[in-house]
Design a protein around this motif. Structure first.
Motif, short mmCIF file in Angstrom:
data_model
loop_
_atom_site.label_atom_id
_atom_site.label_comp_id
_atom_site.label_asym_id
_atom_site.label_seq_id
_atom_site.Cartn_x
_atom_site.Cartn_y
_atom_site.Cartn_z
N LEU A 228 -4.52 25.23 -37.10
CA LEU A 228 -5.23 26.03 -36.12
C LEU A 228 -6.73 25.90 -36.38
O LEU A 228 -7.17 25.96 -37.54
N ILE A 229 -7.49 25.73 -35.32
CA ILE A 229 -8.95 25.72 -35.44
C ILE A 229 -9.49 26.85 -34.57
O ILE A 229 -9.15 26.94 -33.39
N LYS A 230 -10.30 27.69 -35.17
CA LYS A 230 -10.88 28.83 -34.46
C LYS A 230 -12.39 28.85 -34.70
O LYS A 230 -12.90 28.28 -35.66
N THR A 231 -13.07 29.56 -33.82
CA THR A 231 -14.51 29.73 -33.93
C THR A 231 -14.83 31.04 -34.62
O THR A 231 -14.12 32.04 -34.42
N ARG A 232 -15.87 31.04 -35.41
CA ARG A 232 -16.33 32.25 -36.09
C ARG A 232 -16.43 33.41 -35.10
O ARG A 232 -16.96 33.25 -34.00
N GLY A 233 -15.91 34.57 -35.49
CA GLY A 233 -15.93 35.76 -34.65
C GLY A 233 -14.66 35.97 -33.84
O GLY A 233 -14.40 37.09 -33.37
N GLN A 234 -13.87 34.92 -33.69
CA GLN A 234 -12.62 35.04 -32.94
C GLN A 234 -11.56 35.76 -33.76
O GLN A 234 -11.75 36.07 -34.95
N GLN A 235 -10.43 36.01 -33.11
CA GLN A 235 -9.27 36.63 -33.75
C GLN A 235 -8.13 35.62 -33.78
O GLN A 235 -8.05 34.73 -32.92
#
Lengths: 112, 109
Positions: free
Chosen positions: A11-18
């Motif tokens: 999984l790749i997420k952006t800073r601040g996401q959930q």
């Protein structure tokens, strides 16, 4: 018997996401634990769930939360993602018969 | 929490050689497990061994709980034995495992 299964695998997420990670426990196991493993380190205990309630917590902030469902499966939720949350997240299940923990293959989370 | 120390941190072996990995822990335990972490990250349970000796094929383990250490023996090593070996312990009444920092084993053909 089925083992511990985790999803997704990556999984790749952006800073601040959930993010929500999922775990199905091994057949016959009623307890689920979550661990975080940073690169080059041993796994660190996040928390454990038994009978749908949190049953112990490691040194992680409240933005790490979880759930256990009646079928003993579990979710790990992380809010307000930070770059340092990038790690392999491992789920482990166990029974109350004292035969140790069985781990899943993990979810590798990258926060960018 | 319980401190867990593993040695050596790194080990390189020729295929066919034998090795001994050590785990020292700082308090009484009622759970001790040895895991092999494969390149894909999965922790494979090798032994549940809070005390005594067990053997499984080429692998065996001994835990001397009164002296707070455990040993994992690998005989006739194969390239597929490569990976990181973790010792993890649980204390009396505890509901979690404390892991060491692992021993990275590389078996070369």
């Amino acid at each position: 018997e089925t083992g511990v299964t985790q999803s997704p695998t990556h999984l790749i997420k952006t800073r601040g996401q959930q993010v929500t990670l999922r775990c199905s426990s091994q057949s016959g196991h009623n307890t689920v634990s979550w661990y975080q493993q940073a690169l080059g380190q041993g796994p660190q205990f996040i928390f454990q769930y038994y009978r749908e309630e949190e049953n112990g917590r490691g040194n992680f902030p409240p933005r790490f939360s979880g759930l256990q469902f009646p079928n003993y499966s579990s979710e790990l939720n992380v809010n307000a993602l930070e770059l340092d949350d990038s790690a392999l997240y491992l789920c482990a299940s166990s029974s109350n018969r004292g035969r140790g923990y069985t781990f899943g293959s993990g979810t590798r989370l990258t926060v960018v | 929490g319980i401190q867990v120390e593993q040695s050596p941190p790194d080990l390189i072996l020729q295929e066919g050689a034998n090795s001994t990995l050590r785990c020292n822990f700082s308090d009484s335990v009622n759970n001790l497990q040895w895991f092999h972490q494969n390149p894909w990250g999965q922790l494979i349970n090798l032994f549940y061994i809070p005390s005594g000796t067990k053997q499984n094929g080429r692998l065996s383990a001994t835990t001397v709980a009164t002296e707070r250490y455990s040993l994992l023996y690998i005989s006739s090593s194969q390239t597929t034995d490569s990976g990181v070996y973790f010792c993890a312990v649980g204390g009396t009444g505890a509901n979690n495992l404390f892991f060491g920092t692992g021993t990275r084993l590389t078996v070369i053909p």
